[in-house]
Design an enzyme around this catalytic site. Structure first.
Site, PDB file in Angstrom:
ATOM      1  CB  CYS A 107       6.463   3.272   5.383  1.00  0.00           C
ATOM      2  SG  CYS A 107       8.000   2.909   6.250  1.00  0.00           S
ATOM      3  CG  HIS A 210       8.492   4.235   1.318  1.00  0.00           C
ATOM      4  ND1 HIS A 210       7.813   5.357   1.756  1.00  0.00           N
ATOM      5  CD2 HIS A 210       9.124   3.723   2.396  1.00  0.00           C
ATOM      6  CE1 HIS A 210       8.053   5.531   3.051  1.00  0.00           C
ATOM      7  NE2 HIS A 210       8.848   4.558   3.461  1.00  0.00           N
ATOM      8  CD  GLU A 212       6.225   6.698  -1.059  1.00  0.00           C
ATOM      9  OE1 GLU A 212       5.640   5.593  -1.033  1.00  0.00           O
ATOM     10  OE2 GLU A 212       7.065   7.047  -0.185  1.00  0.00           O
TER      11      GLU A 212
END
Ligand code: MN
Length: 241
Positions: A107, A210, A212
């Site tokens: 990002c 994202h 994660e």
């Protein structure tokens, strides 16, 4: 047994605190790496030593990038800046690129990587890209919001294991002109760039979403962390410096 690679992970600095969301550290741990959160520091000898000691760099998400970093003036729509963080991340990124150590940029990280390598950004998608999709989703973090087309044959396609995926989206800035030596490796349906990668390094790639936050639910997201950690481990095993 092969030693686990050490991953320098950049952090947010706010009000005297250094923040790193657990999803970053847990994604690195799950993939077999050791996350090391980096505080604000800019002394060249410290950053040289950190780059020498770490096997890879994870540039995490966060606030907007200072347009001075890509030689533009601030426009209406530019959000909160974190100049100290920009400074630390710029110096760190330059070192990891020079050493050709793996970099995975998420990002804001992808935007930072692009700016440091000589590219430019849109400061605000809504104002500068009429007709763009909603890239700042209001759905939960793990919700897969918009489609992304990953370029066949790219490092990203290899790392993700898919060429058509859906991703979450929490950005209002985006890569405008990719840095020299970088290629576009993913795009949303509106043409907003969702992935870039270096053509002159072994493993330097950025994604605009994202992964994660998707570790529990999305195979492509897990693959991305696994591929990054594998690149860090291989580099360590090769004995190259
Ligand atoms: Mn997006």
């Amino acid at each position: 047994m092969m030693k686990k690679p050490i991953i320098a992970v950049t952090s947010t600095y706010d009000n005297g605190h250094t923040f790193l969301h657990k999803d970053y550290s847990e994604a690195v741990l799950s993939a077999g790496g050791i996350p090391l959160a980096v505080p604000h520091m800019v002394a060249p000898e410290l950053l040289d030593r950190l780059c020498e000691a770490a096997d890879g760099l994870l540039l995490s998400g966060g606030e907007d990038i200072d347009p001075n970093l890509y030689r533009e003036e601030p426009l209406p729509g530019l959000g909160t800046l974190t100049p100290e963080r920009d400074h630390t991340e710029k110096l760190l990124t330059e070192r990891f690129l020079a050493a050709d150590k793996p970099v995975f940029a998420i990002c804001r990280g992808m935007q930072l990587l692009n700016a440091v390598a000589g590219g430019t950004l849109f400061q605000d998608i809504e104002r500068q890209c009429p007709g763009a999709l909603q890239h700042r989703q209001l759905a939960p973090r793990h919700h897969l919001s918009h489609r992304v087309e990953i370029a066949e044959g790219s490092l990203l396609a290899q790392a993700a294991g898919f060429t058509q995926i859906r991703v979450n989206s929490f950005h209002h800035q985006a890569v405008k002109l990719p840095a020299p030596g970088f290629r576009v490796s993913a795009e949303a349906a509106d043409g907003i760039l969702e992935g870039i990668e270096s053509q002159s390094h072994r493993y330097v790639l950025g994604v605009q979403w994202h992964p994660e936050n998707l570790a529990a639910s999305d195979q492509a997201a897990r693959n991305l962390f696994a591929a990054f950690i594998a690149a860090c481990r291989n580099r360590k095993g090769s004995g190259a410096e």
